[in-house]
Design a protein around this motif. Sequence first.
Motif, PDB file in Angstrom:
ATOM      1  N   LEU A 312       1.221  -1.505   0.251  1.00 44.74           N
ATOM      2  CA  LEU A 312      -0.102   0.157   0.019  1.00 44.74           C
ATOM      3  C   LEU A 312       0.010   1.501  -0.185  1.00 44.74           C
ATOM      4  O   LEU A 312       1.705   1.399   0.722  1.00 44.74           O
ATOM      5  CB  LEU A 312      -1.208  -0.167   1.425  1.00 44.74           C
ATOM      6  N   GLN A 313       1.142   2.025  -1.053  1.00 45.20           N
ATOM      7  CA  GLN A 313       1.930   2.865  -1.000  1.00 45.20           C
ATOM      8  C   GLN A 313       0.523   4.799  -1.890  1.00 45.20           C
ATOM      9  O   GLN A 313       0.022   4.163  -2.520  1.00 45.20           O
ATOM     10  CB  GLN A 313       2.785   3.240  -1.782  1.00 45.20           C
ATOM     11  N   ARG A 314       1.406   5.292  -1.142  1.00 44.52           N
ATOM     12  CA  ARG A 314       0.625   7.139  -0.783  1.00 44.52           C
ATOM     13  C   ARG A 314       1.562   7.863  -0.835  1.00 44.52           C
ATOM     14  O   ARG A 314       2.549   7.744   0.520  1.00 44.52           O
ATOM     15  CB  ARG A 314      -0.911   7.358  -0.194  1.00 44.52           C
ATOM     16  N   THR A 478      -3.836  -2.847   4.549  1.00 44.20           N
ATOM     17  CA  THR A 478      -4.560  -1.492   4.173  1.00 44.20           C
ATOM     18  C   THR A 478      -4.609  -1.124   5.544  1.00 44.20           C
ATOM     19  O   THR A 478      -5.411  -0.380   5.182  1.00 44.20           O
ATOM     20  CB  THR A 478      -5.820  -2.330   3.038  1.00 44.20           C
ATOM     21  N   ASN A 550      -5.888   4.246   2.475  1.00 47.95           N
ATOM     22  CA  ASN A 550      -6.318   3.834   0.904  1.00 47.95           C
ATOM     23  C   ASN A 550      -6.596   4.593  -0.333  1.00 47.95           C
ATOM     24  O   ASN A 550      -6.316   4.052  -1.572  1.00 47.95           O
ATOM     25  CB  ASN A 550      -7.024   2.345   0.667  1.00 47.95           C
ATOM     26  N   GLY A 705      -5.018   0.171  -5.230  1.00 47.05           N
ATOM     27  CA  GLY A 705      -3.997   0.051  -6.535  1.00 47.05           C
ATOM     28  C   GLY A 705      -4.779   1.313  -7.782  1.00 47.05           C
ATOM     29  O   GLY A 705      -4.500   2.023  -8.099  1.00 47.05           O
ATOM     30  N   THR A 706      -6.188   1.289  -7.128  1.00 45.20           N
ATOM     31  CA  THR A 706      -7.194   1.889  -8.507  1.00 45.20           C
ATOM     32  C   THR A 706      -7.112   3.802  -8.219  1.00 45.20           C
ATOM     33  O   THR A 706      -6.979   4.453  -7.387  1.00 45.20           O
ATOM     34  CB  THR A 706      -8.852   1.660  -8.363  1.00 45.20           C
TER      35      THR A 706
END
Length: 854
Positions: A312-314, A478, A550, A705-706
Amino acid sequence: MFTVNVNGKDYSSGQDKKLLRFLRDDLHLTAAKDGCSEGVCGTCTVLIDGKKVKACTMPLSKLAGKKVLTVEGIAPEEMRVYEHCFAAAGAVQCGFCIPGMILSAKSLLDVDLNPTAEDVKKAIRGNLCRCTGYKKIEEAILMAAGFFREGKEIPAEPHTLRVDQRAKRIDAAEKVNGAGLYADDLYFDGMLYAKGVYSRYPRARIDRIDVSRAEAHPDCVRVLTKKDVPYNIIGHLKQDWDVMMGEGDITKYVGNVLAVVAGENPDTLEEIASLVEVDYTPLTPVTTPEDALKFDAPLIHADGNVMSRSTLQRGNADEAIRNSKYVVTRKYKTGWQEHGFMEPECAVALPEGDDGILIYTTSQSVYDVQRECAQMLGLPGEKVHARAALVGGGFGGKEDMTVQPYAALMAYATKRPVKVKYSRQESLDYHVKRHPMTMEFTTACDENGKLTAMKGVIIADTGAYASLGGPVLARACTHAAGPYNYQNLDIFGMSVYTNNVVSGAFRGFGVTQSCFATEQNINLLAEMAGIDPWEFRRRNCIRPGDRLPNGQLADPNCKMAECLDAVKDAYYGNKYAGLAIGFKNAGTGMGLPDTGRCLLSVEGGKIHIRTSASCMGQGIGQMCLTQICDVTGLDPALFVHEPADTVRTPDAGTSTASRQTTVTGEASRRAGRQLKEALDGGKTLAELEGREFLGEFSPQTDPLGTISDNPISHVAYSYAAQVIVLGEDGKIKKAVSAFDIGTPVNIQSAEGQIEGGLVMGIGYGVTEKFECVDGQPKSRFGRIGFLRADEAPELETILIRPSEEEKSPFSNGAKGCGELCMIPTAPACASAYCRYDGQFRQSLPIANTPYRKD
Ligand code: FES
Ligand code: FES
């Protein structure tokens, strides 16, 4: 000859055996349950000359001249009081412990109709309940005392039912009076009993299996080995689980089955199994993910030891951490947890029709049983008919196949009914557990205590097979950042095969583990920033319109801040109070299929509720009934809830991911609206005889990832804040919880889930330990540390409701609560103990408490 008087009638047995076996196998009086046969659980409680006794430990030879009373022998008018009080208090969930509770209650109330709460706790101390947290059972017993004492009339049932009310569950009475049947309560003419022969070693080459001595036993009917299995690999998601192992194979864990033996006499089954000879070459087991990841580690599965990865990357976590005023990095470790459902796994399979099989089973989805058993037998799905018996608790531990394939295989081979039941020890040793995880988390905030970033690495031990390890890891990742508003995240996880006991689904589904690490880091950061833990959380918690970790926007019904407000006084008002918060998705989500279904059919003047959604104690029948009555306004007495059945009930998916209240709840409302439309069109119910109304609901979600403005990972989220309060003696005195679960469908069911989850969470955090050493499970049921009634703390539950405008659009605003209830509990316990003794804990279960030192 041994003579015993049961419920006023004399019976004889030519053999001295345990009373429980005589009651169940010979008399087919099945209200007394077999939860352990070890004298630990109390599900087998009966009264002997008015005193409560565990029937599993009492031989018939000691009963001459004594009178045995089982639940079946309680006078009908007395039983009606228990049925009413247990249902009205919301004391009945899976029900497996309840007949034993009734007799323990009766042993008290027969001599004292003015008991104190302490008297009640003492009376049921010998009866374990894994579902309720005991609170509502104690209330039910006190209520029954009042009915008997004052000769009160049982009130008439209401003719309407709406959401957000207190209502008696439709499945309560049959669980109280013992009429409801679990799989082990089923007996058929000519039925065989079968059991597996398991590997002695977690990792060994099987050199020879010789079944000839077992086959020669006079009671043996059949022995099956791997060569008798049409298709040997099954699996809930990933197909990697060996049904049996044979000569030349290398075992993966001690639960591998090498042979299945069957006989007519359950008493000699163990002896037959012991005659199967196996020669092994023991090999060194791989017992840690670290060892499994070494370049020269033996491969447990041909496709490698890494079972799954999740990320999970943001934003830019590294840069944000570099620029943050306060940064904390810690490593955390959590262990296995045993589900401890009171009903050990059991299935009864019997031939059906032309070359088909009918399987009665305890499971979280009859369609999963159908799919996996049909695959194993090489049969089309329609040849395998799976039907749910009552399920005595699941909590995620009854999603994978355990006994069902062996019952099906033996029934298919012998063309006779076959029962396979795990002993309690087999259940402990062979079914899945909560994943142990190691987690290294870095969390950062600015000088005002505003969270800026988080980085984390999670390594999970999935044991010998995948089970649900992939989604468990995904959910751990997540949810790893917690219900906080910060936008720089970098979380990576790996789930790794070992030769340990298999890890799989368990209430909380990975979030239980990552929440512990996150909340502990939050406590450290709060201290560094000089802000108290409640205030730190209040400043940073997610609010409507904020982005969840997320990237999904929090809904208008998100009440995280209100949950914190509701526990504020409990936190500040107690010297040794620990606080934690958490959140959990409802529904499978992430773009995966997630359909709830409910079919209503009018038959014989009644409306049948037909859905495969499995009730493992949480109250699916009542949930569907309430939603349908809520939209139709019909009298609940008009409805019949059918058991899940692959022939009768449409597929509503597995009872997992806190999904059924949302997806099958909405499907039930949709079916209800169609029925109402038909009735509003001028038809009477009699005129609708034979008509069917199908409701379906498939919420659309986006894969992780959308890229979009609002990627809908899950259709709903629930939020909670919990405070754990310790007394001066260091024991847990009270637990206060505030929950945003949307609209509670049935208030007492929601409270009951939360209370049971809280006590289970305290077990996970503090009192329970499941041990597996060198790949060998070492725990005994009586020593795991399940809390008993007199050890469970006072429980206070606060439900935070949305306004009409804020409600989620589905299920009249109801969101799931089955898993969330135990997610923040362990870190709240850790935080309370830190205030008590100054020790900052980095592993679960917490060490150095009055409950356990290790
Ligand atoms: S079955 Fe007798 S105590 Fe558990
Ligand atoms: S209701 Fe007590 S064990 Fe399920």
